[in-house]
Design a protein around this motif. Structure first.
Motif, PDB file in Angstrom:
ATOM      1  N   PRO A  11      -3.129  -6.200   0.356  1.00 38.93           N
ATOM      2  CA  PRO A  11      -2.777  -4.823  -0.156  1.00 38.93           C
ATOM      3  C   PRO A  11      -2.835  -3.518   1.240  1.00 38.93           C
ATOM      4  O   PRO A  11      -1.904  -2.718   1.279  1.00 38.93           O
ATOM      5  CB  PRO A  11      -3.634  -4.382  -1.339  1.00 38.93           C
ATOM      6  N   ALA A  43       3.573  -1.661  -6.237  1.00 36.29           N
ATOM      7  CA  ALA A  43       2.809  -1.125  -7.046  1.00 36.29           C
ATOM      8  C   ALA A  43       3.061  -1.056  -8.611  1.00 36.29           C
ATOM      9  O   ALA A  43       2.233  -1.090  -9.511  1.00 36.29           O
ATOM     10  CB  ALA A  43       2.481   0.469  -6.388  1.00 36.29           C
ATOM     11  N   GLY A  46       2.148  -4.239  -9.733  1.00 36.74           N
ATOM     12  CA  GLY A  46       0.891  -4.355  -9.964  1.00 36.74           C
ATOM     13  C   GLY A  46       0.170  -3.630 -11.208  1.00 36.74           C
ATOM     14  O   GLY A  46      -0.497  -4.006 -11.924  1.00 36.74           O
ATOM     15  N   TRP A  78      -1.323  -9.121  -5.923  1.00 39.11           N
ATOM     16  CA  TRP A  78      -2.472  -8.866  -4.825  1.00 39.11           C
ATOM     17  C   TRP A  78      -2.836  -7.234  -5.011  1.00 39.11           C
ATOM     18  O   TRP A  78      -4.005  -7.032  -5.093  1.00 39.11           O
ATOM     19  CB  TRP A  78      -1.790  -9.078  -3.417  1.00 39.11           C
ATOM     20  N   ASP A  79      -1.893  -6.428  -5.441  1.00 38.00           N
ATOM     21  CA  ASP A  79      -2.323  -4.896  -5.738  1.00 38.00           C
ATOM     22  C   ASP A  79      -3.120  -4.911  -6.797  1.00 38.00           C
ATOM     23  O   ASP A  79      -4.053  -4.013  -7.051  1.00 38.00           O
ATOM     24  CB  ASP A  79      -0.988  -4.269  -5.825  1.00 38.00           C
ATOM     25  N   GLU A 164      -3.988   1.872  -7.145  1.00 40.82           N
ATOM     26  CA  GLU A 164      -4.397   2.205  -5.983  1.00 40.82           C
ATOM     27  C   GLU A 164      -5.797   1.732  -5.703  1.00 40.82           C
ATOM     28  O   GLU A 164      -6.123   1.261  -4.792  1.00 40.82           O
ATOM     29  CB  GLU A 164      -3.890   3.571  -5.555  1.00 40.82           C
ATOM     30  N   ALA A 167      -6.152  -1.850  -5.676  1.00 40.69           N
ATOM     31  CA  ALA A 167      -5.694  -2.537  -4.219  1.00 40.69           C
ATOM     32  C   ALA A 167      -6.799  -2.287  -3.316  1.00 40.69           C
ATOM     33  O   ALA A 167      -6.955  -3.350  -2.577  1.00 40.69           O
ATOM     34  CB  ALA A 167      -4.131  -1.934  -4.084  1.00 40.69           C
TER      35      ALA A 167
END
Length: 526
Positions: A11, A43, A46, A78-79, A164, A167
């Motif tokens: 990320p 994102a 995510g 992964w985020d 955010e 991540a």
């Protein structure tokens, strides 16, 4: 060699690349994505996965053909702090279910299947799975096409902050992927790799390959395959190369792909490059964009390398050795003579040690064969949920016992001469005889099955199944092959089935596969 930047995680790597190079084209095909597009869409994915309850360390299975959405949702996993569990689009329902159940994945994200197949319809009900969702639904739940006030929508402001924070909370030693690998037990194992080792391994791999921003690289190997995911998709984002996801590869389309796509990097088995040369011999085509060929094979015929350099104008032909449990082990380098590339997989990559040992575990002198042992950052974290099996292959000193037989020359070039395990390789895919045997026994009419791999001119190796019918059962080779096509991934289907009254046994009472392999080779696999 340039050290991998201090990103630490996938990320953070994506965010750094998008900030520094937002307009860099990273996915080129039916859908084109810049680095900024990928960062923003990942994102959204995510957030959608978080809305489905995916938390840090949760396993998320992804099942589909190579395409831009697969890339977006991998980075979305992964985020969200998740661990990706890639499934082959060629899997049938119970094959996919086995890996989903093994890893405890509660969310399965599904894309396109071969020939437009609806993969979700193939999956049997699984008690532990909470959600089976398509790519579009994940994006909608993440506040993509669906507005925040609509059912399933996510308030955009809060969602951005959540993803955010999630991540950036991912750590370098957190798992990023659990890859399926065949074994001699017949049950696929889940190889655990973390963010730091994947970043380092494929940054170094890409530097040796000289992959860069001007390259166009078709990723033919499926994203569920270690090469397709790590040395394909991730390597392109690491080095800002334009990946060209190939959902369904056909050799007939190879020349058009190279010529019209202005391909500069091409990876595949020797048969891929022979096909390219054959087409060039029949018709003059513009393949001047192709500069690097990557071939991970035990041996690459010197004549093939010479013809590619002379006919195509290649700058380099690269041979390499790696395995899922050990990432990248060795690679040939720029300036290596043809005989080194043809007869070896080059020298070990930085941060990796290799030694060759005999049956007693003692290191042998240069030039003598033995089992290849590997140690260093690239060795897997272990097999998911199977510490005993992990201990069988990774010893107390950190050496991975690869099961491959090799030779190190005095210059450190590693040659692969045999496989200690019974695995055989069909078009680049590892196939476990025991797994194929277990699958064939599900058909119901067989008392015993033994599968061996034998050389094959088209696929490198092919499976030959010797089968013993159950009492009173009527079994035909054609019928079994037809059943296998309906219930098994294509690369696992035996090319030949031989019906026998009994299987030969060795003095220990085990099936004598040496004799079967000889019989298969004598009778042919065509």
């Amino acid at each position: 060699m340039e050290r991998v930047p201090a990103w630490g995680t996938l990320p953070r790597m994506l965010r750094a690349q998008a900030a520094a190079h937002p307009g860099a084209l990273v996915v080129d095909g039916a859908v084109r994505l810049t680095m900024q597009d990928l960062r923003e869409q990942a994102a959204v994915a995510g957030r959608g996965l978080m809305a489905l309850g995916v938390g840090p360390g949760d396993r998320v299975a992804i099942w589909g053909l190579n395409d831009a959405s697969w890339v977006v949702h991998a980075f979305g996993i992964w985020d969200a702090g998740g661990v990706i569990v890639p499934l082959s689009a060629r899997y049938k329902g119970f094959e996919a279910a086995e890996m989903i159940t093994k890893t405890g994945a509660e969310v399965v994200v599904i894309g396109a299947g071969p020939g437009g197949a609806a993969l979700g319809d193939l999956l049997p009900p699984l008690p532990g799975v909470r959600h089976v969702v398509g790519f579009d639904e994940v994006r909608q739940r993440g506040g993509g096409p669906r507005a925040a006030h609509e059912p399933g929508g996510v308030p955009a402001g809060a969602g951005v902050l959540d993803v955010e924070a999630r991540a950036l909370a991912v750590r370098p030693d957190d798992l990023c992927e659990i890859m399926s690998t065949s074994g001699t037990t017949g049950t696929p194992k889940g190889v655990m790799l973390d963010h730091a080792q994947v970043l380092r391994g494929y940054w170094d791999w890409a530097e040796i390959v000289s992959l860069g921003p001007d390259d166009r690289y078709p990723v033919i190997a499926p994203f569920n395959h270690g090469f397709g995911l790590n040395a394909g998709m991730i390597a392109c984002v690491l080095r800002r190369a334009a990946m060209m996801p190939i959902g369904t590869f056909t050799p007939d389309g190879l020349m058009a792909l190279v010529e019209s796509g202005k391909v500069s990097i091409l990876a595949g088995p020797p048969t891929l490059f022979y096909r390219l040369l054959d087409e060039l011999d029949q018709r003059d085509r513009d393949v001047s964009s192709l500069r690097v060929a990557i071939c991970g094979a035990a041996a690459v015929p010197a004549t093939l390398i010479t013809r590619l350099v002379e006919r195509v104008g290649l700058e380099r032909m690269i041979n390499a050795y790696g395995l899922m449990e050990g990432t990248v082990v060795s690679m040939t380098r720029a300036g290596d003579p043809i005989e080194v590339i043809a007869s070896s997989t080059g020298r070990v990559v930085p941060g990796i040690e290799v030694k060759i040992v005999d049956l007693e575990g003692e290191e042998v002198p240069a030039g003598e064969r033995g089992e290849i042992l590997q140690r260093g950052y690239g060795v897997m974290r272990g097999y998911w949920g199977e510490p005993e099996k992990t201990a069988e292959v990774v010893d107390s000193e950190g050496w991975l016992h690869t099961g491959d037989i090799g030779v190190l020359d005095e210059l450190g070039n590693l040659s692969i001469v045999d496989r200690k395990k019974e695995l055989y390789i069909v078009n680049g895919f590892n196939v476990s005889p025991a797994e194929v045997e277990a699958l064939l026994l599900r058909e119901g009419s067989l008392a015993q099955v033994a599968v061996v791999g034998v050389p094959d001119a088209v696929s490198g190796e092919a499976g030959c199944a010797f089968v013993v019918p159950r009492a009173g059962a009527s079994v035909t080779a054609a019928g079994l092959v037809s059943w296998a096509r309906a219930n098994m991934a294509g690369y696992k289907i035996p090319k030949r089935v031989i019906v026998v009254d009994e299987l030969p046994a060795n003095p220990n009472g085990k099936t004598d596969k040496i004799t079967l392999r000889r019989l298969a080779q004598n009778r042919g696999t065509g």
